[in-house]
Design a protein around this motif. Sequence first.
Motif, PDB file in Angstrom:
ATOM      1  N   LEU A  11       0.845  -1.187   0.000  1.00  0.00           N
ATOM      2  CA  LEU A  11       0.000   0.000   0.000  1.00  0.00           C
ATOM      3  C   LEU A  11       0.880   1.236   0.000  1.00  0.00           C
ATOM      4  CD1 LEU A  11      -2.780   1.415   0.386  1.00  0.00           C
ATOM      5  CD2 LEU A  11      -2.425   1.119   2.852  1.00  0.00           C
ATOM      6  N   ALA A  40      -6.743  -5.021 -12.719  1.00  0.00           N
ATOM      7  CA  ALA A  40      -7.536  -4.291 -11.738  1.00  0.00           C
ATOM      8  C   ALA A  40      -8.889  -4.979 -11.578  1.00  0.00           C
ATOM      9  CB  ALA A  40      -7.723  -2.849 -12.183  1.00  0.00           C
ATOM     10  N   THR A  90      -3.644   0.889  -9.130  1.00  0.00           N
ATOM     11  CA  THR A  90      -4.039  -0.177  -8.210  1.00  0.00           C
ATOM     12  C   THR A  90      -4.465  -1.418  -8.981  1.00  0.00           C
ATOM     13  OG1 THR A  90      -4.739   1.363  -6.476  1.00  0.00           O
ATOM     14  CG2 THR A  90      -5.712  -0.845  -6.450  1.00  0.00           C
ATOM     15  N   GLN A 114      -0.216  -7.733  -4.876  1.00  0.00           N
ATOM     16  CA  GLN A 114      -1.177  -6.633  -4.852  1.00  0.00           C
ATOM     17  C   GLN A 114      -0.464  -5.290  -4.674  1.00  0.00           C
ATOM     18  OE1 GLN A 114      -4.751  -6.664  -5.047  1.00  0.00           O
ATOM     19  NE2 GLN A 114      -4.434  -4.446  -5.209  1.00  0.00           N
ATOM     20  N   THR A 116      -1.653  -1.361  -4.101  1.00  0.00           N
ATOM     21  CA  THR A 116      -2.780  -0.476  -3.818  1.00  0.00           C
ATOM     22  C   THR A 116      -2.262   0.944  -3.632  1.00  0.00           C
ATOM     23  OG1 THR A 116      -3.982  -2.282  -2.732  1.00  0.00           O
ATOM     24  CG2 THR A 116      -4.752  -0.033  -2.328  1.00  0.00           C
ATOM     25  N   SER A 118      -3.375   4.706  -2.664  1.00  0.00           N
ATOM     26  CA  SER A 118      -4.447   5.490  -2.065  1.00  0.00           C
ATOM     27  C   SER A 118      -4.350   6.950  -2.506  1.00  0.00           C
ATOM     28  CB  SER A 118      -4.380   5.393  -0.550  1.00  0.00           C
ATOM     29  OG  SER A 118      -3.168   5.943  -0.070  1.00  0.00           O
TER      30      SER A 118
END
Length: 119
Positions: A11, A40, A90, A114, A116, A118
């Motif tokens: 993240l 995605a 993402t 993954q 991600t 923000s």
Amino acid sequence: QVQLVESGGGLVQAGGSLRLSCAASGSIFSINTMAWYRQAPGKQRELVATITEPGSTNYADSVKGRFTISRDNAKNTVYLQMNSLKPEDTAVYYCSAVIFQGRTGYSYWGQGTQVTVSS
């Protein structure tokens, strides 16, 4: 048996950076083109970047100037340096490689990592 194992996802805030790695292991004679794809939620898997054995690269328009693909042939590893990340980056990122164990090459895929971003 050949395996591709990705690492480095996570993240990050928009504008940040991540570096993905993908190491190939097993009975490997040589590795041709290596690549990164991403998928995605609700979208098709798309090609992000490719790199040939000599080092020629190609990028999707959406990542040009922000992402850099590289490889270490001695370590059978491909990298994806991702800078200036955007929320639209993402996705689950997958590495792929054409690997020769003899005269015939086959495509192999990693399990995905993954990423991600923000806002």
